[in-house]
Structures are given as C-alpha cells and as structure tokens.
Design a protein around this motif. Structure first.
Motif, PDB file in Angstrom:
ATOM      1  N   LEU A  49       0.844  -1.196   0.000  1.00 36.75           N
ATOM      2  CA  LEU A  49       0.000   0.000   0.000  1.00 36.75           C
ATOM      3  C   LEU A  49       0.877   1.244   0.000  1.00 36.75           C
ATOM      4  O   LEU A  49       1.966   1.243   0.567  1.00 36.75           O
ATOM      5  N   PRO A  50       0.424   2.337  -0.618  1.00 37.00           N
ATOM      6  CA  PRO A  50       1.228   3.563  -0.651  1.00 37.00           C
ATOM      7  C   PRO A  50       1.401   4.163   0.732  1.00 37.00           C
ATOM      8  O   PRO A  50       0.454   4.170   1.537  1.00 37.00           O
ATOM      9  N   ALA A  51       2.597   4.642   1.033  1.00 38.54           N
ATOM     10  CA  ALA A  51       2.896   5.185   2.366  1.00 38.54           C
ATOM     11  C   ALA A  51       2.063   6.416   2.681  1.00 38.54           C
ATOM     12  O   ALA A  51       1.776   6.705   3.849  1.00 38.54           O
ATOM     13  N   GLN A  52       1.665   7.168   1.650  1.00 37.28           N
ATOM     14  CA  GLN A  52       0.922   8.414   1.882  1.00 37.28           C
ATOM     15  C   GLN A  52      -0.542   8.169   2.244  1.00 37.28           C
ATOM     16  O   GLN A  52      -1.252   9.095   2.656  1.00 37.28           O
ATOM     17  N   GLN A  53      -1.027   6.949   2.086  1.00 33.05           N
ATOM     18  CA  GLN A  53      -2.418   6.647   2.443  1.00 33.05           C
ATOM     19  C   GLN A  53      -2.550   6.605   3.956  1.00 33.05           C
ATOM     20  O   GLN A  53      -1.824   5.879   4.633  1.00 33.05           O
ATOM     21  N   SER A  54      -3.489   7.368   4.507  1.00 40.10           N
ATOM     22  CA  SER A  54      -3.622   7.465   5.963  1.00 40.10           C
ATOM     23  C   SER A  54      -4.128   6.160   6.558  1.00 40.10           C
ATOM     24  O   SER A  54      -4.751   5.339   5.879  1.00 40.10           O
ATOM     25  N   VAL A  55      -3.864   5.977   7.850  1.00 36.59           N
ATOM     26  CA  VAL A  55      -4.296   4.771   8.557  1.00 36.59           C
ATOM     27  C   VAL A  55      -5.816   4.675   8.568  1.00 36.59           C
ATOM     28  O   VAL A  55      -6.391   3.596   8.354  1.00 36.59           O
ATOM     29  N   VAL A  56      -6.481   5.809   8.810  1.00 39.42           N
ATOM     30  CA  VAL A  56      -7.951   5.825   8.852  1.00 39.42           C
ATOM     31  C   VAL A  56      -8.531   5.389   7.514  1.00 39.42           C
ATOM     32  O   VAL A  56      -9.464   4.573   7.458  1.00 39.42           O
ATOM     33  N   THR A  57      -7.970   5.907   6.430  1.00 41.41           N
ATOM     34  CA  THR A  57      -8.452   5.542   5.091  1.00 41.41           C
ATOM     35  C   THR A  57      -8.244   4.059   4.820  1.00 41.41           C
ATOM     36  O   THR A  57      -9.129   3.372   4.304  1.00 41.41           O
ATOM     37  N   THR A  58      -7.073   3.548   5.173  1.00 42.65           N
ATOM     38  CA  THR A  58      -6.783   2.130   4.979  1.00 42.65           C
ATOM     39  C   THR A  58      -7.760   1.267   5.762  1.00 42.65           C
ATOM     40  O   THR A  58      -8.340   0.310   5.221  1.00 42.65           O
ATOM     41  N   LEU A  59      -7.966   1.608   7.031  1.00 44.63           N
ATOM     42  CA  LEU A  59      -8.878   0.829   7.869  1.00 44.63           C
ATOM     43  C   LEU A  59     -10.316   0.928   7.368  1.00 44.63           C
ATOM     44  O   LEU A  59     -11.050  -0.064   7.374  1.00 44.63           O
ATOM     45  N   TRP A  60     -10.729   2.134   6.918  1.00 45.38           N
ATOM     46  CA  TRP A  60     -12.112   2.334   6.491  1.00 45.38           C
ATOM     47  C   TRP A  60     -12.432   1.493   5.251  1.00 45.38           C
ATOM     48  O   TRP A  60     -13.442   0.783   5.220  1.00 45.38           O
ATOM     49  N   TRP A  61     -11.574   1.562   4.243  1.00 41.36           N
ATOM     50  CA  TRP A  61     -11.820   0.804   3.024  1.00 41.36           C
ATOM     51  C   TRP A  61     -11.715  -0.698   3.271  1.00 41.36           C
ATOM     52  O   TRP A  61     -12.487  -1.492   2.720  1.00 41.36           O
ATOM     53  N   THR A  62     -10.777  -1.097   4.093  1.00 39.11           N
ATOM     54  CA  THR A  62     -10.635  -2.522   4.409  1.00 39.11           C
ATOM     55  C   THR A  62     -11.894  -3.041   5.104  1.00 39.11           C
ATOM     56  O   THR A  62     -12.395  -4.125   4.783  1.00 39.11           O
ATOM     57  N   THR A  63     -12.411  -2.251   6.043  1.00 38.94           N
ATOM     58  CA  THR A  63     -13.625  -2.644   6.752  1.00 38.94           C
ATOM     59  C   THR A  63     -14.829  -2.676   5.818  1.00 38.94           C
ATOM     60  O   THR A  63     -15.642  -3.606   5.858  1.00 38.94           O
ATOM     61  N   LEU A  64     -14.935  -1.667   4.952  1.00 34.41           N
ATOM     62  CA  LEU A  64     -16.044  -1.611   4.003  1.00 34.41           C
ATOM     63  C   LEU A  64     -16.052  -2.843   3.098  1.00 34.41           C
ATOM     64  O   LEU A  64     -17.105  -3.462   2.872  1.00 34.41           O
ATOM     65  N   PHE A  65     -14.886  -3.218   2.584  1.00 29.63           N
ATOM     66  CA  PHE A  65     -14.798  -4.365   1.675  1.00 29.63           C
ATOM     67  C   PHE A  65     -15.122  -5.689   2.368  1.00 29.63           C
ATOM     68  O   PHE A  65     -15.469  -6.668   1.701  1.00 29.63           O
ATOM     69  N   SER A  66     -14.991  -5.726   3.687  1.00 31.42           N
ATOM     70  CA  SER A  66     -15.252  -6.969   4.417  1.00 31.42           C
ATOM     71  C   SER A  66     -16.735  -7.171   4.734  1.00 31.42           C
ATOM     72  O   SER A  66     -17.150  -8.276   5.088  1.00 31.42           O
ATOM     73  N   LEU A  67     -17.537  -6.119   4.595  1.00 38.71           N
ATOM     74  CA  LEU A  67     -18.942  -6.189   5.012  1.00 38.71           C
ATOM     75  C   LEU A  67     -19.823  -7.087   4.133  1.00 38.71           C
ATOM     76  O   LEU A  67     -20.645  -7.850   4.677  1.00 38.71           O
ATOM     77  N   PRO A  68     -19.742  -7.031   2.798  1.00 40.64           N
ATOM     78  CA  PRO A  68     -20.665  -7.859   1.998  1.00 40.64           C
ATOM     79  C   PRO A  68     -20.560  -9.360   2.304  1.00 40.64           C
ATOM     80  O   PRO A  68     -21.584 -10.016   2.555  1.00 40.64           O
ATOM     81  N   VAL A  69     -19.369  -9.908   2.285  1.00 41.55           N
ATOM     82  CA  VAL A  69     -19.203 -11.346   2.534  1.00 41.55           C
ATOM     83  C   VAL A  69     -19.582 -11.694   3.969  1.00 41.55           C
ATOM     84  O   VAL A  69     -20.263 -12.704   4.220  1.00 41.55           O
ATOM     85  N   SER A  70     -19.149 -10.877   4.932  1.00 43.43           N
ATOM     86  CA  SER A  70     -19.472 -11.157   6.335  1.00 43.43           C
ATOM     87  C   SER A  70     -20.973 -11.074   6.582  1.00 43.43           C
ATOM     88  O   SER A  70     -21.541 -11.856   7.352  1.00 43.43           O
ATOM     89  N   ALA A  71     -21.657 -10.132   5.915  1.00 40.84           N
ATOM     90  CA  ALA A  71     -23.112 -10.005   6.058  1.00 40.84           C
ATOM     91  C   ALA A  71     -23.819 -11.233   5.490  1.00 40.84           C
ATOM     92  O   ALA A  71     -24.775 -11.752   6.089  1.00 40.84           O
ATOM     93  N   LEU A  72     -23.360 -11.709   4.342  1.00 40.93           N
ATOM     94  CA  LEU A  72     -23.957 -12.890   3.715  1.00 40.93           C
ATOM     95  C   LEU A  72     -23.785 -14.125   4.607  1.00 40.93           C
ATOM     96  O   LEU A  72     -24.741 -14.877   4.844  1.00 40.93           O
ATOM     97  N   LEU A  73     -22.573 -14.329   5.116  1.00 44.48           N
ATOM     98  CA  LEU A  73     -22.309 -15.486   5.976  1.00 44.48           C
ATOM     99  C   LEU A  73     -23.113 -15.405   7.272  1.00 44.48           C
ATOM    100  O   LEU A  73     -23.652 -16.411   7.750  1.00 44.48           O
ATOM    101  N   ALA A  74     -23.199 -14.202   7.836  1.00 39.38           N
ATOM    102  CA  ALA A  74     -23.963 -14.028   9.073  1.00 39.38           C
ATOM    103  C   ALA A  74     -25.443 -14.338   8.839  1.00 39.38           C
ATOM    104  O   ALA A  74     -26.102 -14.960   9.683  1.00 39.38           O
ATOM    105  N   ALA A  75     -25.983 -13.907   7.684  1.00 41.22           N
ATOM    106  CA  ALA A  75     -27.394 -14.163   7.372  1.00 41.22           C
ATOM    107  C   ALA A  75     -27.662 -15.654   7.188  1.00 41.22           C
ATOM    108  O   ALA A  75     -28.701 -16.168   7.632  1.00 41.22           O
TER     109      ALA A  75
END
Length: 297
Positions: A166-192
């Motif tokens: 990942l690029p060094a200039q990308q902030s920690v908050v941005t990295t965590l936010w996008w990573t969390t967002l991308f994890s929601l669809p699959v986790s939501a499907l499995l939870a359902a």
C-alpha cells in the motif's frame, strides 16, 4: 516524560485495549456464531471509523490498490473468526502465545511473496520461535482450537506483509475504512446464512471488542510515530502479560511450566536485540564523554 517514554506508555495502553478485546470475546462464550461475530465487529468498526474518514480531505479519502485492500479485508474476516473460536476454547495465554507466531510466519512469507533474503540470524531466531509454538501446541495437550489460533497468526502475518504494497501516503484511517467496508458484503452474507438468536449483551461485547481493537491500532500508530520501533517494540509483549494475569485472576487459567517455556521461546526471537546492543554502545559513548568532560575541568 521523554518522547520514548510517552510512546511506550501509549503502546502499553494499546496492548491493554487489545487484551480487553480478547476478554470481551471470551465473555461471549460461544453465544453467537463466528460469522455473526465477524459481521457485527466489522459493522461496529465501520460505524466508528466513518466520522473520522469523512473529516479528511477528498484526496486523503481515496482508495489505492483496491485488489490488495480487498484481499486484506477478507484476511481480517478469516483471522477474526479463527480468533473467536480459539479464544473461546483455549486459555487466553495459550491462544495469544500462538498469535505471537505471526511475526515468525512473516519471515517465510516475505521470502515467498516479497523475494526477500533473510540473514542466518533471522532464520535461527525464527526456528527457535517455532520450537516454542510446538511446545505450546504439544500433542499431549493438543486442542483442535489451536489450529484456529494458528489460522489467526497466518492471516495476521499475510495481512502485515500485504500492507507493504500500500502507498505510504495513504492514511491509517483511510486504509482501515476501506478494508472494513470491503469486508462487510461477505461477512453479512455469511452471518445471514448462519444467523441464530442473539442477546443484547452479546452485541455489547462485540462492540467493545471492535472499539478496543481500533483503540489499539490508533495508539500503536501514535506510539510508532513518536519513537523508533527498536526503542519501544518490547512494550508489545505487555499484551501477553495482561492476558496471562487476567486469565489467572478472572478465568482461573493457570499456565503450566511447558506453556511458560513455549511463550519464552516465542518471545525471545522477537526482541530487538540489535537495538539493545546499540543502546549499550550509546551509553558507553556517554560515559567516555562524561569522563573527558571531568578531565577537562
């Protein structure tokens, strides 16, 4: 307090938060499915992170390396699910000792994925660490949940290896936010698909776990920005002390002699020995300097 002391205090506090996250998972006591835990934790993290992400400028909010971020997002899901299972069925100290195998696994993974060439010293240190893992996992006391703990360590190692892409200039908050967002669809499907009745206190424990993990991530970033990693890395092992003490006092989980030996062998190779040598040299120089000053007077 000096800057390194502040950094150490931040890192110790962060590890306390990480320990409290483990305690919250332990208190779930298998009351919800791992898939529910994965989804609810990521959802809580997303809701907590979003206000911080929105306060950034448009450029800082943008995503880089979507494929890498997507891979890391699903590594989080696998790792958090395995973590819940291992903490539920294993003593806190045992599970966390196996989690500490992650930095050891990073060595062969960096050779494979990043084409790095480790020194002989790193290879020997990693071998000693793996012997410690085998002692903790000794066949006479083996529990199937230990495989889940190893799964957490492996996904954490891959997660950390991929952050280098990942690029060094990308902030920690941005990295965590996008990573969390991308994890929601699959986790939501499995939870359902595997949903079961859930109590309010279970949701509260998951929210505490998510908040504490985010607290650890934030404090760790702040600590490592204040001082070089070599000066404060030993503070990371305060987490293992916290989980051991809480396991003994709260859950009556007393590690035996072999577990202590395994933990010691896992931790020793990870200690910043080179930094300690440099620190000794620095002290020696200061002593010589003081001697010269006294002579000149």
């Amino acid at each position: 307090m000096t800057t390194p002391q502040v950094a150490i205090a931040l890192l110790v506090l962060g590890n306390l938060f990480a320990t409290l996250s483990d305690v919250a998972v332990k208190l779930l006591d298998g009351g919800i499915s791992p898939f529910q835990y994965m989804f609810l934790r990521q959802l809580c993290s997303f809701l907590i992170l979003t206000p911080f992400w929105l306060t950034q400028g448009r450029k800082l909010r943008s995503l880089s390396q979507p494929k890498v971020t997507l891979t890391r997002a699903h590594l989080i899901l696998v790792g958090s699910g395995c973590m819940m299972v291992s903490i539920t069925y294993l003593p806190l100290a045992t599970a966390n000792a196996i989690f500490y195998a992650a930095p050891l696994l990073m060595l062969p993974l960096s050779v494979w994925l990043l084409k790095e060439r480790p020194s002989l010293g790193k290879i020997i240190a990693t071998t000693i660490g793996f012997i410690g893992v085998l002692i903790v996992l000794r066949p006479s006391h083996f529990h199937w949940a230990a495989l889940c703990a190893l799964g957490t360590a492996a996904t954490l190692a891959l997660f950390n290896i991929l952050v280098r892409k990942l690029p060094a200039q990308q902030s920690v908050v941005t990295t965590l936010w996008w990573t969390t967002l991308f994890s929601l669809p699959v986790s939501a499907l499995l939870a359902a698909l595997f949903w079961q009745p859930i109590q309010l206190d279970h949701v509260l424990y998951v929210a505490i776990s998510a908040l504490c993990i985010l607290g650890y991530n934030g404090l760790a970033v702040a600590a490592y920005r204040k001082a070089p990693a070599g000066q404060i890395a030993l503070s990371e092992y305060s987490g293992l002390i916290f989980v051991t003490v809480i396991g003994i006092v709260w859950f009556s989980e007393i590690p035996d002699t072999f577990t202590w030996l395994g933990i010691l062998l896992i931790i020793l190779p990870l200690m910043p020995i080179q930094h300690l040598r440099l620190r000794k040299k620095h002290r020696a120089k200061e002593t010589i300097r003081d001697s010269n000053s006294s002579y000149e007077e």
